[in-house]
Design a protein around this motif. Structure first.
Motif, PDB file in Angstrom:
ATOM      1  N   ALA A   1     -31.581  12.519 -14.350  1.00 37.98           N
ATOM      2  CA  ALA A   1     -30.864  11.379 -14.931  1.00 37.98           C
ATOM      3  C   ALA A   1     -29.400  11.726 -15.183  1.00 37.98           C
ATOM      4  CB  ALA A   1     -31.540  10.945 -16.236  1.00 37.98           C
ATOM      5  N   LEU A   2     -29.158  12.927 -15.719  1.00 38.86           N
ATOM      6  CA  LEU A   2     -27.790  13.337 -16.027  1.00 38.86           C
ATOM      7  C   LEU A   2     -26.955  13.464 -14.756  1.00 38.86           C
ATOM      8  CD1 LEU A   2     -25.660  14.285 -18.048  1.00 38.86           C
ATOM      9  CD2 LEU A   2     -26.611  16.603 -17.851  1.00 38.86           C
ATOM     10  N   VAL A   3     -27.486  14.163 -13.758  1.00 39.54           N
ATOM     11  CA  VAL A   3     -26.743  14.372 -12.511  1.00 39.54           C
ATOM     12  C   VAL A   3     -26.472  13.049 -11.805  1.00 39.54           C
ATOM     13  CG1 VAL A   3     -26.916  15.346 -10.186  1.00 39.54           C
ATOM     14  CG2 VAL A   3     -27.482  16.750 -12.182  1.00 39.54           C
ATOM     15  N   LYS A   4     -27.468  12.187 -11.751  1.00 43.50           N
ATOM     16  CA  LYS A   4     -27.294  10.886 -11.082  1.00 43.50           C
ATOM     17  C   LYS A   4     -26.231  10.054 -11.789  1.00 43.50           C
ATOM     18  CE  LYS A   4     -29.826   6.904  -9.254  1.00 43.50           C
ATOM     19  NZ  LYS A   4     -28.809   5.902  -9.621  1.00 43.50           N
ATOM     20  N   LYS A   5     -26.270  10.022 -13.111  1.00 42.36           N
ATOM     21  CA  LYS A   5     -25.291   9.260 -13.875  1.00 42.36           C
ATOM     22  C   LYS A   5     -23.872   9.770 -13.619  1.00 42.36           C
ATOM     23  CE  LYS A   5     -23.477   6.687 -17.185  1.00 42.36           C
ATOM     24  NZ  LYS A   5     -23.124   5.269 -16.904  1.00 42.36           N
ATOM     25  N   LEU A   6     -23.713  11.080 -13.659  1.00 39.62           N
ATOM     26  CA  LEU A   6     -22.386  11.656 -13.444  1.00 39.62           C
ATOM     27  C   LEU A   6     -21.868  11.365 -12.041  1.00 39.62           C
ATOM     28  CD1 LEU A   6     -22.797  15.112 -15.235  1.00 39.62           C
ATOM     29  CD2 LEU A   6     -21.626  13.080 -16.089  1.00 39.62           C
ATOM     30  N   LYS A   7     -22.746  11.467 -11.053  1.00 40.41           N
ATOM     31  CA  LYS A   7     -22.333  11.189  -9.672  1.00 40.41           C
ATOM     32  C   LYS A   7     -22.047   9.710  -9.471  1.00 40.41           C
ATOM     33  CE  LYS A   7     -24.421  15.189  -7.372  1.00 40.41           C
ATOM     34  NZ  LYS A   7     -25.401  15.664  -6.367  1.00 40.41           N
ATOM     35  N   ASP A   8     -22.872   8.861 -10.067  1.00 39.38           N
ATOM     36  CA  ASP A   8     -22.640   7.415  -9.955  1.00 39.38           C
ATOM     37  C   ASP A   8     -21.308   7.021 -10.577  1.00 39.38           C
ATOM     38  OD1 ASP A   8     -25.038   7.094  -8.660  1.00 39.38           O
ATOM     39  OD2 ASP A   8     -26.112   6.239 -10.372  1.00 39.38           O
ATOM     40  N   ASP A   9     -20.915   7.735 -11.623  1.00 33.78           N
ATOM     41  CA  ASP A   9     -19.651   7.447 -12.305  1.00 33.78           C
ATOM     42  C   ASP A   9     -18.465   8.168 -11.663  1.00 33.78           C
ATOM     43  OD1 ASP A   9     -21.043   5.877 -14.061  1.00 33.78           O
ATOM     44  OD2 ASP A   9     -20.994   7.298 -15.731  1.00 33.78           O
ATOM     45  N   GLY A  10     -18.749   8.910 -10.585  1.00 37.38           N
ATOM     46  CA  GLY A  10     -17.678   9.613  -9.885  1.00 37.38           C
ATOM     47  C   GLY A  10     -17.125  10.802 -10.637  1.00 37.38           C
ATOM     48  N   LYS A  11     -17.925  11.363 -11.549  1.00 33.69           N
ATOM     49  CA  LYS A  11     -17.450  12.491 -12.358  1.00 33.69           C
ATOM     50  C   LYS A  11     -17.610  13.814 -11.608  1.00 33.69           C
ATOM     51  CE  LYS A  11     -16.612  10.187 -16.247  1.00 33.69           C
ATOM     52  NZ  LYS A  11     -17.413  10.399 -17.456  1.00 33.69           N
ATOM     53  N   LYS A  12     -16.700  14.733 -11.878  1.00 29.40           N
ATOM     54  CA  LYS A  12     -16.785  16.107 -11.382  1.00 29.40           C
ATOM     55  C   LYS A  12     -16.389  17.036 -12.511  1.00 29.40           C
ATOM     56  CE  LYS A  12     -15.704  14.999  -6.542  1.00 29.40           C
ATOM     57  NZ  LYS A  12     -14.782  15.239  -5.395  1.00 29.40           N
ATOM     58  N   GLY A  13     -16.990  18.230 -12.509  1.00 28.10           N
ATOM     59  CA  GLY A  13     -16.630  19.172 -13.560  1.00 28.10           C
ATOM     60  C   GLY A  13     -17.836  19.913 -14.102  1.00 28.10           C
TER      61      GLY A  13
ATOM     62  N   THR B   1     -18.057   8.223 -23.325  1.00 25.20           N
ATOM     63  CA  THR B   1     -17.455   8.727 -22.085  1.00 25.20           C
ATOM     64  C   THR B   1     -18.151   9.992 -21.569  1.00 25.20           C
ATOM     65  OG1 THR B   1     -15.837  10.133 -23.239  1.00 25.20           O
ATOM     66  CG2 THR B   1     -15.214   7.838 -22.846  1.00 25.20           C
ATOM     67  N   ILE B   2     -19.126  10.485 -22.329  1.00 25.92           N
ATOM     68  CA  ILE B   2     -19.835  11.718 -21.981  1.00 25.92           C
ATOM     69  C   ILE B   2     -21.332  11.418 -21.911  1.00 25.92           C
ATOM     70  CG2 ILE B   2     -20.339  14.101 -22.631  1.00 25.92           C
ATOM     71  CD1 ILE B   2     -17.417  13.733 -22.007  1.00 25.92           C
ATOM     72  N   ALA B   3     -21.911  11.485 -20.722  1.00 29.87           N
ATOM     73  CA  ALA B   3     -23.354  11.234 -20.591  1.00 29.87           C
ATOM     74  C   ALA B   3     -24.132  12.352 -21.286  1.00 29.87           C
ATOM     75  CB  ALA B   3     -23.744  11.173 -19.117  1.00 29.87           C
ATOM     76  N   THR B   4     -25.045  11.952 -22.182  1.00 28.89           N
ATOM     77  CA  THR B   4     -25.829  12.920 -22.955  1.00 28.89           C
ATOM     78  C   THR B   4     -27.314  12.577 -22.846  1.00 28.89           C
ATOM     79  OG1 THR B   4     -24.010  13.228 -24.537  1.00 28.89           O
ATOM     80  CG2 THR B   4     -26.207  13.916 -25.252  1.00 28.89           C
ATOM     81  N   THR B   5     -28.118  13.584 -22.598  1.00 25.33           N
ATOM     82  CA  THR B   5     -29.562  13.368 -22.471  1.00 25.33           C
ATOM     83  C   THR B   5     -30.259  13.562 -23.823  1.00 25.33           C
ATOM     84  OG1 THR B   5     -30.089  15.687 -21.984  1.00 25.33           O
ATOM     85  CG2 THR B   5     -29.481  14.289 -20.120  1.00 25.33           C
ATOM     86  N   GLY B   6     -31.566  13.316 -23.822  1.00 24.54           N
ATOM     87  CA  GLY B   6     -32.373  13.528 -25.019  1.00 24.54           C
ATOM     88  C   GLY B   6     -33.848  13.536 -24.661  1.00 24.54           C
ATOM     89  N   GLN B   7     -34.677  13.495 -25.686  1.00 25.91           N
ATOM     90  CA  GLN B   7     -36.124  13.483 -25.490  1.00 25.91           C
ATOM     91  C   GLN B   7     -36.808  13.094 -26.781  1.00 25.91           C
ATOM     92  OE1 GLN B   7     -39.781  16.652 -24.636  1.00 25.91           O
ATOM     93  NE2 GLN B   7     -37.705  17.416 -24.717  1.00 25.91           N
ATOM     94  N   ASP B   8     -37.895  12.390 -26.672  1.00 24.49           N
ATOM     95  CA  ASP B   8     -38.796  11.972 -27.764  1.00 24.49           C
ATOM     96  C   ASP B   8     -38.676  10.499 -28.121  1.00 24.49           C
ATOM     97  OD1 ASP B   8     -40.066  14.440 -28.103  1.00 24.49           O
ATOM     98  OD2 ASP B   8     -38.540  15.124 -29.535  1.00 24.49           O
ATOM     99  N   ALA B   9     -37.678   9.808 -27.594  1.00 25.23           N
ATOM    100  CA  ALA B   9     -37.505   8.380 -27.880  1.00 25.23           C
ATOM    101  C   ALA B   9     -37.504   8.096 -29.380  1.00 25.23           C
ATOM    102  CB  ALA B   9     -38.600   7.559 -27.178  1.00 25.23           C
ATOM    103  N   GLU B  10     -36.786   8.950 -30.133  1.00 21.33           N
ATOM    104  CA  GLU B  10     -36.644   8.702 -31.563  1.00 21.33           C
ATOM    105  C   GLU B  10     -35.893   7.391 -31.780  1.00 21.33           C
ATOM    106  OE1 GLU B  10     -34.815  11.962 -33.586  1.00 21.33           O
ATOM    107  OE2 GLU B  10     -36.462  13.352 -33.164  1.00 21.33           O
ATOM    108  N   LEU B  11     -36.166   6.746 -32.898  1.00 19.09           N
ATOM    109  CA  LEU B  11     -35.539   5.450 -33.186  1.00 19.09           C
ATOM    110  C   LEU B  11     -34.018   5.550 -33.153  1.00 19.09           C
ATOM    111  CD1 LEU B  11     -35.745   2.496 -34.006  1.00 19.09           C
ATOM    112  CD2 LEU B  11     -35.966   3.247 -36.393  1.00 19.09           C
ATOM    113  N   ALA B  12     -33.464   6.583 -33.778  1.00 13.63           N
ATOM    114  CA  ALA B  12     -32.005   6.745 -33.800  1.00 13.63           C
ATOM    115  C   ALA B  12     -31.457   6.917 -32.387  1.00 13.63           C
ATOM    116  CB  ALA B  12     -31.626   7.946 -34.659  1.00 13.63           C
ATOM    117  N   ALA B  13     -32.208   7.581 -31.522  1.00 17.02           N
ATOM    118  CA  ALA B  13     -31.759   7.789 -30.142  1.00 17.02           C
ATOM    119  C   ALA B  13     -31.792   6.484 -29.353  1.00 17.02           C
ATOM    120  CB  ALA B  13     -32.634   8.836 -29.464  1.00 17.02           C
ATOM    121  N   ILE B  14     -32.842   5.705 -29.534  1.00 16.56           N
ATOM    122  CA  ILE B  14     -32.922   4.404 -28.856  1.00 16.56           C
ATOM    123  C   ILE B  14     -31.732   3.538 -29.268  1.00 16.56           C
ATOM    124  CG2 ILE B  14     -34.267   2.278 -28.631  1.00 16.56           C
ATOM    125  CD1 ILE B  14     -35.472   4.664 -27.148  1.00 16.56           C
ATOM    126  N   GLN B  15     -31.386   3.591 -30.531  1.00 17.43           N
ATOM    127  CA  GLN B  15     -30.238   2.815 -31.007  1.00 17.43           C
ATOM    128  C   GLN B  15     -28.925   3.367 -30.453  1.00 17.43           C
ATOM    129  OE1 GLN B  15     -31.164   3.096 -35.218  1.00 17.43           O
ATOM    130  NE2 GLN B  15     -32.011   1.025 -35.249  1.00 17.43           N
TER     131      GLN B  15
END
Length: 372
Positions: free
Chosen positions: A163-175, A264-278
């Motif tokens: 998910a992270l790599v795809k998002k960054l590539k879709d957004d044209g990001k490098k780095g 502006t920075i794609a960030t991943t997570g895990q557990d679908a916590e309520l705060a994360a969904i928000q």
């Protein structure tokens, strides 16, 4: 005539009184227990089941695992007692709690270990008392456990990395990216990391800084992210791999504190916590991994009740090697969640309700995402 009548009545009363005493004695044998961990006798053939969870910094344990497990146990075995403990990441304390549960008469241990390796001592102690051990969510390594229930944890890391790599590539990001992994004592964290690296290492994105986060602590994750920002600069990274939603929250707090817009920075997570969904709805976190904890907890409850009652346990789906043996296992599938499928995953399954998610400042974002 009246004397015979009196004798008959007296005999009947004595018989009734004796029956009443016998009935009261039966109630005393099957009663009690409530929260004290003693075995309940009675027609259901129940007993005590110990649920030993590792920490409370990750919201899922108290909000999802415990209530779903306890509810299912009571549905299946109304006279089963549950001995519950949460150790807040203290491995030594978990050993003490396990010993206490065994002393209280636990017939089964459902153990989510703080430390996958040192938990072997708990397993050995349980085996001495012929008590089966279910390794719950985290695999206990190099120990004679009876069952393992979890998710495909390498796949969790792979979903995050993809998910992270795809998002960054879709957004044209490098780095470069920063990796905030989980606790080094948690075998799952090792698998998440391996799964993520299997994608990231060949993606063209460099890992500028990488940390293992003791105790899965959001505060420590925030400190790690602050260290990374200091070392590589505010513009020195384009994405953050955070192993769970707690570490993601810490990383995002560090970015905000340093004047970096997390949108502006794609960030991943895990557990679908309520705060994360928000945060995902608000655009501050890109994704999380939804693990349907209810079926995981319910499967553990079904297995524990069967073992406690001496019944045939449900048939497992596969086997997982823990370094000592091939462990009969139930392995569930994780799901990647972004703003596009919140409605079809966590809301549809009742993991979080619309009312819980769409509060105050998130109402407009919910409406935009079709969550109403």
């Amino acid at each position: 005539m009246s004397r015979h009548w009196f004798i008959a009545v007296a005999a009947a009363l004595v018989g009734a009184f004796a029956l009443a005493l016998a009935s009261c004695g039966g109630d005393d044998d099957s009663g009690g227990g409530g929260g004290g961990g003693s075995s309940s006798g009675g027609g259901g053939g129940g007993g005590s089941i110990a649920l030993l969870l590792p920490e409370s910094k990750t919201a899922r344990y108290e909000s999802q695992d415990r209530p779903n497990f306890e509810k299912k146990v009571k549905e299946l075995c109304s006279d089963c007692d549950i001995i519950y403990s949460n150790v807040d990441q203290d491995a030594a304390k978990q050993q003490q709690q396990a010993e206490a549960a065994i002393t209280k008469g636990a017939k089964v241990l459902v153990l989510d270990p703080v430390d996958a390796a040192s938990a072997g001592a708990i397993v050995n102690r349980a085996k001495q008392s012929k008590i089966p051990v279910i390794s719950y969510d985290r695999l206990i390594t190099d120990a004679d456990i009876d069952y393992y229930i979890s998710f495909d944890n390498a796949k969790v890391g792979k979903l995050q990395g993809d998910a992270l790599v795809k998002k960054l590539k879709d957004d044209g990001k490098k780095g470069s990216i920063v990796m905030i992994n989980g606790a080094p004592t948690d075998n799952n964290a090792k698998l998440f990391k391996e799964g993520a690296h299997s994608v990231i290492d060949s993606s063209g994105f460099k890992v500028a800084k990488e940390y293992d986060t003791p105790d899965w602590s959001p505060d420590k994750a925030q400190q790690e992210m602050e260290q990374a920002i200091t070392a590589i600069g505010k513009g020195g990274f384009v994405g953050v791999y955070a192993a769970n939603d707690g570490t993601a929250g810490g990383a995002i707090a560090a970015m905000k504190g340093n004047g970096i817009d997390p949108k502006t920075i794609a960030t991943t997570g895990q557990d679908a916590e309520l705060a994360a969904i928000q945060r995902i709805l608000a655009g501050e976190q890109y994704m999380t991994v939804y693990k349907a904890i209810k079926p995981e907890a319910e499967q553990a409850a079904e297995l524990a009740v069967a073992l406690a009652k001496g019944e045939t346990p449900p048939e497992t789906t596969e086997k997982v090697n823990n370094g000592m043996k091939d462990v009969p296992s139930f392995i569930l599938n994780p799901v990647s969640v972004t703003v596009d499928n919140i409605k079809d995953t966590v809301v549809k399954d009742g993991f979080w309700s619309v009312d819980e998610i769409c509060t105050g400042k998130y109402a407009a974002a919910c409406k935009k995402a079709g969550i109403q």
